[in-house]
Design a protein around this motif. Sequence first.
Motif, short mmCIF file in Angstrom:
data_model
loop_
_atom_site.label_atom_id
_atom_site.label_comp_id
_atom_site.label_asym_id
_atom_site.label_seq_id
_atom_site.Cartn_x
_atom_site.Cartn_y
_atom_site.Cartn_z
N UNK A 1 5.62 3.04 7.79
CA UNK A 1 4.03 4.08 8.65
C UNK A 1 5.28 4.66 9.89
N UNK A 2 6.17 4.05 10.62
CA UNK A 2 6.55 5.27 11.63
C UNK A 2 7.81 5.96 11.21
N UNK B 1 9.44 9.05 9.41
CA UNK B 1 9.43 9.93 9.49
C UNK B 1 8.93 10.74 8.03
N UNK C 1 2.04 9.20 2.81
CA UNK C 1 0.83 9.03 3.51
C UNK C 1 -0.76 9.81 3.20
N UNK C 2 -0.15 11.36 3.99
CA UNK C 2 -1.51 12.32 3.96
C UNK C 2 -1.55 12.79 3.09
N UNK C 3 -0.23 13.54 1.67
CA UNK C 3 -0.54 13.91 0.83
C UNK C 3 -1.13 12.96 -0.12
N UNK C 4 -1.20 11.42 -0.20
CA UNK C 4 -1.91 10.97 -0.96
C UNK C 4 -3.32 10.42 -1.00
N UNK C 5 -3.59 10.88 0.84
CA UNK C 5 -4.79 11.61 1.69
C UNK C 5 -5.36 12.50 1.55
N UNK C 6 -4.89 13.57 1.04
CA UNK C 6 -4.61 14.92 0.74
C UNK C 6 -5.60 14.36 -1.46
N UNK D 1 4.73 8.86 7.10
CA UNK D 1 3.26 9.77 6.86
C UNK D 1 2.85 11.17 6.06
N UNK D 2 4.26 11.85 5.65
CA UNK D 2 3.50 12.91 4.94
C UNK D 2 3.13 12.76 3.51
N UNK E 1 -6.70 12.09 -2.38
CA UNK E 1 -8.26 10.95 -2.66
C UNK E 1 -9.44 12.07 -2.14
N UNK E 2 -8.86 12.71 -1.62
CA UNK E 2 -10.10 13.08 -0.83
C UNK E 2 -10.37 14.70 -1.33
N UNK F 1 0.64 -0.74 0.01
CA UNK F 1 -0.13 -0.15 -0.24
C UNK F 1 0.80 1.08 -0.13
N UNK G 1 -8.99 14.88 -6.73
CA UNK G 1 -7.40 14.88 -7.46
C UNK G 1 -7.14 13.54 -8.59
#
Lengths: 105, 160
Positions: free
Chosen positions: B140-141, B143, B149-154, B146-147, B156-157, B91, B160
């Motif tokens: 995941x743990x 540094x 993952x969150x970039x992808x999450x953003x 996280x950024x 998606x949300x 993932x 884009x």
Amino acid sequence: MATYVDDAWTALGDPSRRQILRRLAERPCSVTEIAEELPISRPAVSQHLRVLKEARLVLVRPQGTRRIYEVDLQGLATLREELDQFWGKALENFKRLVEEETEQP
Amino acid sequence: MTSTSTETSVRRETEVAVPVERAFAVFTEKFDGIKPREHNLLAVPIAETVFETRVGGSVYDRGEDGSVCRWARVLEFEPPHRFVISWDIDPHWQIETDPDRCSEVEVRFIATGPDRTRVELEHRHLDRHGPGWERGRDGVASEGGWPLYLQRFTELASGA
């Protein structure tokens, strides 16, 4: 959905919360365990966990009388959405390619 | 084109105005033009994506500098009806080396007329990637995890 993202960014802006998340990423644990291992007081840990939970970054589940916190990456759902987009694009490309090529003599 | 998905699979289908043999041949032999290019696990741009059209073959990206990323194994290959490939990407879009933690993709080609083919795609057993990931892994743990993952999450949300 945008709300969660904003919250997640805000939630991760705090170094203590990042520390807590990293700790949870290693292994799910309780508030007490986190407070014992990190230089953060128990009430502060609870406060941070609440923010992380609202940001959908952690999940909580009861285990007997304890509450165990774990990372919530919405793993499968997010992966599925990404793959759905990936294959959607792939099939669009395929349809275009196969019909373009077939038009040629 | 339609999509339906269950908890652990992604299903997509499309219909094309060509015979089944042609649809199968184009899908596999011209896979280079089908796979979305932006999904690249190499450090350099992809020069070519190759689908080795036999059981035991691989699907791989070859970078402009000659580097190779093998991200799928051909598990079943039955022209012009179906093929199954493994999905050896975790993932985080990293290569997964443990076959037990890989999902698989089946593509079926069904003749709906002499010059029409329905193509059904199913990416299944996604839960095989799951254990460990939701619990958190080194990536995941870290540094960096996280950024990213969150970039992808953003993305998606925000649709884009």
